[in-house]
Write a protein that holds these residues in place. Structure first.
Motif, short mmCIF file in Angstrom:
data_model
loop_
_atom_site.label_atom_id
_atom_site.label_comp_id
_atom_site.label_asym_id
_atom_site.label_seq_id
_atom_site.Cartn_x
_atom_site.Cartn_y
_atom_site.Cartn_z
N VAL A 104 0.80 -1.23 0.00
CA VAL A 104 0.00 0.00 0.00
C VAL A 104 0.84 1.29 0.00
O VAL A 104 0.27 2.38 0.03
CB VAL A 104 -0.97 0.03 1.21
CG1 VAL A 104 -2.03 -1.05 1.06
CG2 VAL A 104 -0.23 -0.09 2.53
N TRP B 242 8.78 6.04 2.00
CA TRP B 242 9.28 7.20 1.27
C TRP B 242 10.24 7.99 2.16
O TRP B 242 10.27 7.80 3.38
CB TRP B 242 8.11 8.10 0.86
CG TRP B 242 7.40 8.69 2.05
CD1 TRP B 242 7.78 9.78 2.77
CD2 TRP B 242 6.23 8.18 2.70
NE1 TRP B 242 6.91 9.99 3.83
CE2 TRP B 242 5.95 9.02 3.80
CE3 TRP B 242 5.39 7.09 2.46
CZ2 TRP B 242 4.86 8.81 4.64
CZ3 TRP B 242 4.31 6.89 3.31
CH2 TRP B 242 4.06 7.74 4.39
N MET C 108 0.90 3.56 10.63
CA MET C 108 1.02 4.08 9.27
C MET C 108 0.53 3.05 8.25
O MET C 108 -0.15 3.40 7.28
CB MET C 108 2.46 4.46 8.95
CG MET C 108 2.57 5.10 7.57
SD MET C 108 4.25 5.57 7.14
CE MET C 108 4.86 4.02 6.51
N VAL C 109 0.87 1.80 8.46
CA VAL C 109 0.42 0.76 7.53
C VAL C 109 -1.10 0.62 7.61
O VAL C 109 -1.78 0.53 6.58
CB VAL C 109 1.11 -0.58 7.84
CG1 VAL C 109 0.61 -1.66 6.90
CG2 VAL C 109 2.62 -0.43 7.73
N GLU C 110 -1.60 0.65 8.82
CA GLU C 110 -3.04 0.52 9.01
C GLU C 110 -3.78 1.65 8.28
O GLU C 110 -4.79 1.42 7.59
CB GLU C 110 -3.34 0.58 10.52
CG GLU C 110 -4.70 0.10 10.92
CD GLU C 110 -4.94 0.24 12.44
OE1 GLU C 110 -6.10 0.22 12.84
OE2 GLU C 110 -3.95 0.39 13.20
N CYS D 53 -2.64 3.56 5.70
CA CYS D 53 -2.51 3.45 4.24
C CYS D 53 -3.41 2.34 3.70
O CYS D 53 -4.02 2.50 2.64
CB CYS D 53 -1.05 3.23 3.85
SG CYS D 53 0.00 4.68 4.18
N GLU D 54 -3.52 1.24 4.43
CA GLU D 54 -4.46 0.18 4.02
C GLU D 54 -5.90 0.70 4.01
O GLU D 54 -6.66 0.43 3.08
CB GLU D 54 -4.34 -1.01 4.97
CG GLU D 54 -3.05 -1.81 4.80
CD GLU D 54 -2.83 -2.91 5.82
OE1 GLU D 54 -1.98 -3.77 5.59
OE2 GLU D 54 -3.51 -2.88 6.88
N VAL E 248 -6.35 3.00 0.96
CA VAL E 248 -6.37 2.25 -0.30
C VAL E 248 -7.66 1.45 -0.42
O VAL E 248 -8.25 1.34 -1.51
CB VAL E 248 -5.12 1.34 -0.38
CG1 VAL E 248 -5.27 0.28 -1.47
CG2 VAL E 248 -3.86 2.19 -0.60
N TRP F 176 -2.08 2.80 -3.72
CA TRP F 176 -1.03 3.09 -2.73
C TRP F 176 -1.29 4.47 -2.12
O TRP F 176 -2.08 5.26 -2.66
CB TRP F 176 0.36 3.05 -3.37
CG TRP F 176 0.47 3.88 -4.62
CD1 TRP F 176 0.34 3.43 -5.90
CD2 TRP F 176 0.71 5.30 -4.70
NE1 TRP F 176 0.47 4.49 -6.78
CE2 TRP F 176 0.71 5.64 -6.07
CE3 TRP F 176 0.92 6.30 -3.77
CZ2 TRP F 176 0.91 6.94 -6.54
CZ3 TRP F 176 1.12 7.61 -4.22
CH2 TRP F 176 1.12 7.90 -5.60
N ALA F 177 -0.60 4.74 -1.02
CA ALA F 177 -0.74 6.02 -0.31
C ALA F 177 0.62 6.51 0.16
O ALA F 177 1.52 5.72 0.43
CB ALA F 177 -1.67 5.84 0.90
N MET F 178 0.75 7.83 0.23
CA MET F 178 1.89 8.47 0.88
C MET F 178 1.31 9.58 1.76
O MET F 178 0.29 10.16 1.43
CB MET F 178 2.86 9.06 -0.16
CG MET F 178 3.52 8.00 -1.04
SD MET F 178 4.40 8.71 -2.47
CE MET F 178 5.88 9.34 -1.66
N LEU F 179 1.99 9.89 2.85
CA LEU F 179 1.44 10.82 3.83
C LEU F 179 2.34 12.04 4.01
O LEU F 179 3.56 11.94 3.93
CB LEU F 179 1.25 10.10 5.17
CG LEU F 179 0.36 8.85 5.08
CD1 LEU F 179 0.43 8.05 6.35
CD2 LEU F 179 -1.08 9.21 4.74
#
Lengths: 413, 413
Positions: free
Chosen positions: A24, A30, B102-104, B106-107, B110, B118-121
């Motif tokens: 994801v 990044w 962070m993974v939680e 982005c999931e 998405v 995908w995601a970026m923050l």
């Protein structure tokens, strides 16, 4: 320290999180906190932190010498900062305008930094450096900005060290010089001619992967003199160094005051905040530019900053970190001598960079840091590190013990 | 509601804070939260907030229809968000890398947004729109970006609506079109020729000081088709509209998916966070660009976002806000008819903009808002407003009562 062979990593551990992140998040991570920039074996995910220590997602504890790459200056979960955060949070954070604490913080910043007549607040260090350049251009009516080769001023298109996805125009109106090289600075000023808006320079030279350098008095005075002569702005980017070297602007140590300065990192002990400070002569230009963001008036990070600045003063932060860093530096020098490994320690005591001789491929630095990591110290092989006020002599001894494992790894290799 | 004549304002009240701010902040305030952009009588400083209400520094309470200009979407101090914030804060916030949350997050992003692979923050909406443009340029190897005239995409030099202190080069490689005007978009695409990197467009037309417009189906489909034909990126800037109109991207309402989207504002109910979401075909470009910030991995705003997204779904946020906004819109229409004042209500129900006929100088809007403010409703005369999920029908009735005072002020003028 790695899980025994054949056993699964704990659920939610680093390996499992990386696998989920790879799905994801592009390439799994990044930016500067991407663990692929570090030797193999470094964790990507962290579960908690306290004082001078950090725990990774596998539950391993480290003495933390990165301090989140600068923001953690009093220590994780500083009780005074936490109390200020709780008190402001109970009232409000993101409102239709600032809370009273904004005034309190701007007063505290103006009071402590010699050149500052006013303050503006942002979220990112890049917000602050960009606003400094914008204000300098607004004040002078000129465009050209002089930037030291290799200096990091943020990750927006005009300053990112990796230009992928940016354009030539993003870097228009820029000329380069070499840090601490008066002749190169003079040549760049001459090249800028009548269009010189600003010289921007970091509090000290902390470029990636080369020995750090304090600014020379001659260089600092030349920068000031050249800006005065041209009617241009001298901007100090103190985002990384700010508050760890001196109570005010880092160049106050040299008796040289800039016109504008950019701050972030340590300003609120890890809460998201940045600041621009400026001389009164740049006040009207600062009032004319339009810079803003949805969360720039958030009151909680400002309350954290007021508490952080107060605690810095109460404990005498720069002196305390310098003493602690001096102890560490002396210990490292003894170890390097004992193991007959060429080690260059550079930069201020509170922000050490350790580079090894004969290590162009960073094999030594990587072996050293991997071994130290396994022994419980989170170090960096290429980037300056950071001390915080919660670190103790015992923590430094633990770092030195871990470093000894590192030196042994170099010898064994 | 103003202090009786002859009495001092309370210590720390708005007037005292403004006087102090004038000394340490250029012009006393910066950016979009500067109260000088509002009619006289509006407070600059706020002391606290709860649910759908906000208190100014003089202790006056208002039904809050600005919601901090968007971020407050569930209501101030939402208990579920506050609990998530407390739990993550107790562990850690700003660490040497991200926390598992962070993974939680982005999931979750998405999973909920149709085009997102995908995601970026980031921290600011401007960070997100800038990263979208950078990723589009990296993916296409081209430079030209098409931007609608009058659209707001942030306050960095490439997009700030006030160009003071910026350069021509900051706006190089940009062409303009008119929102909802297919012919103008086609003309801009033609003008871009083989250099078209991206079209960036807001979730709906919410330009300052003009009636809001939802995107027409023809316009959205044309933008998609033109990007597909040119191999360019369609970017939706959902920073302001995101999550209030639809559970996913605002253009999903039209069946049109972008390649990249920018998010911020409501994503974490007031905690500082922004996001870029993208299609899988832009994943490798996103992995190549270097965008980062000191606080971008802060775990607390991410925990707030996970909780905010969960609560949005639990309560059915867009439907709830649309119902509440519909009730308010109908009430406003009745009042306008009763007082025979020409009122234009535009935009989605959850983000109303109220403009009066025959009001080029905003005298009517200003008189209306001043009177409504005195009667306890914080409205805006020129900018769209925002509802949040803590608002009740009783709050809307209170707004309508305050609006009635506003209509009477218009009639009296």
């Amino acid at each position: 320290m790695t899980p025994p062979g054949g056993l699964q990593a704990p659920p939610g551990g680093d390996a499992a999180l990386r696998a989920r992140a790879a799905r994801v998040i592009p390439a799994g991570m990044w930016g500067h906190l991407d663990a692929r920039r570090l030797p193999a074996g470094y964790p990507q995910f962290f579960s908690r932190a306290q004082g001078g220590h950090i725990w990774d997602a596998d539950g391993r504890r480290y003495v933390d010498l990165m301090c989140s790459w600068g923001p953690i200056v009093l220590g994780h979960h500083d009780p005074v900062v936490d109390a200020a955060v709780a008190a402001q949070s109970a009232l409000g954070d993101c409102l239709n305008g600032p809370a009273p604490v904004m005034v309190e913080l701007c007063e505290a910043l103006v009071d402590r930094v010699a050149h500052a007549g006013w303050a503006m607040l942002q979220k990112n260090g890049s917000d602050a450096t960009t606003a400094c350049v914008t204000i300098a251009r607004a004040a002078t009516g000129r465009n050209t900005v002089l930037i030291a080769r290799g200096s990091y001023h943020g990750a927006l298109p005009w300053c990112t060290p990796v230009p992928v996805g940016t354009t030539e125009a993003d870097r228009a109106n820029q000329l380069r010089f070499d840090y601490n090289d008066v002749a190169s600075l003079e040549a760049a000023v001459t090249a800028a001619g009548h269009d010189l808006a600003a010289i921007i320079v970091t509090g000290f030279r902390h470029d990636n992967v080369v020995d750090q350098e304090m600014p020379s008095l001659a260089f600092a005075q030349a920068a000031r003199r050249l800006c005065d002569r041209a009617g241009a702005a001298l901007i100090i980017d103190d985002v990384r160094a700010g508050f760890r070297l001196h109570r005010g602007c880092s160049w106050e140590l040299l008796g040289v005051d800039p016109d504008l300065s950019a701050w972030s990192k340590a300003i609120a002990n890890g809460h998201p905040l940045a600041a621009v400070l400026g001389r009164d002569s740049f006040r009207s230009a600062a009032a004319k530019v339009f810079v803003t963001g949805s969360f720039w008036c958030g009151a909680v990070p400002m309350a954290a900053a007021v508490a952080t600045l107060g605690e810095m003063d109460r404990i005498g932060l720069p002196e305390r970190l310098a003493e602690l860093g001096g102890y560490l530096r002396a210990g490292m020098a003894r170890l390097a001598q004992r193991y007959a490994v060429g080690l260059r320690q550079s930069g201020p005591m509170s922000m050490p960079l350790w580079l090894f001789e004969d290590d162009a491929d960073f094999a030594r630095g990587s072996a050293f840091c991997r071994a130290a990591l396994a022994a419980g110290a989170y170090l960096h092989p290429k980037h300056n590190m950071f001390l915080n006020a919660a670190h103790t002599r015992a923590d430094m001894d633990a770092v030195l013990a871990a470093a000894e494992a590192g030196f042994q790894a170099i010898i064994a290799a």
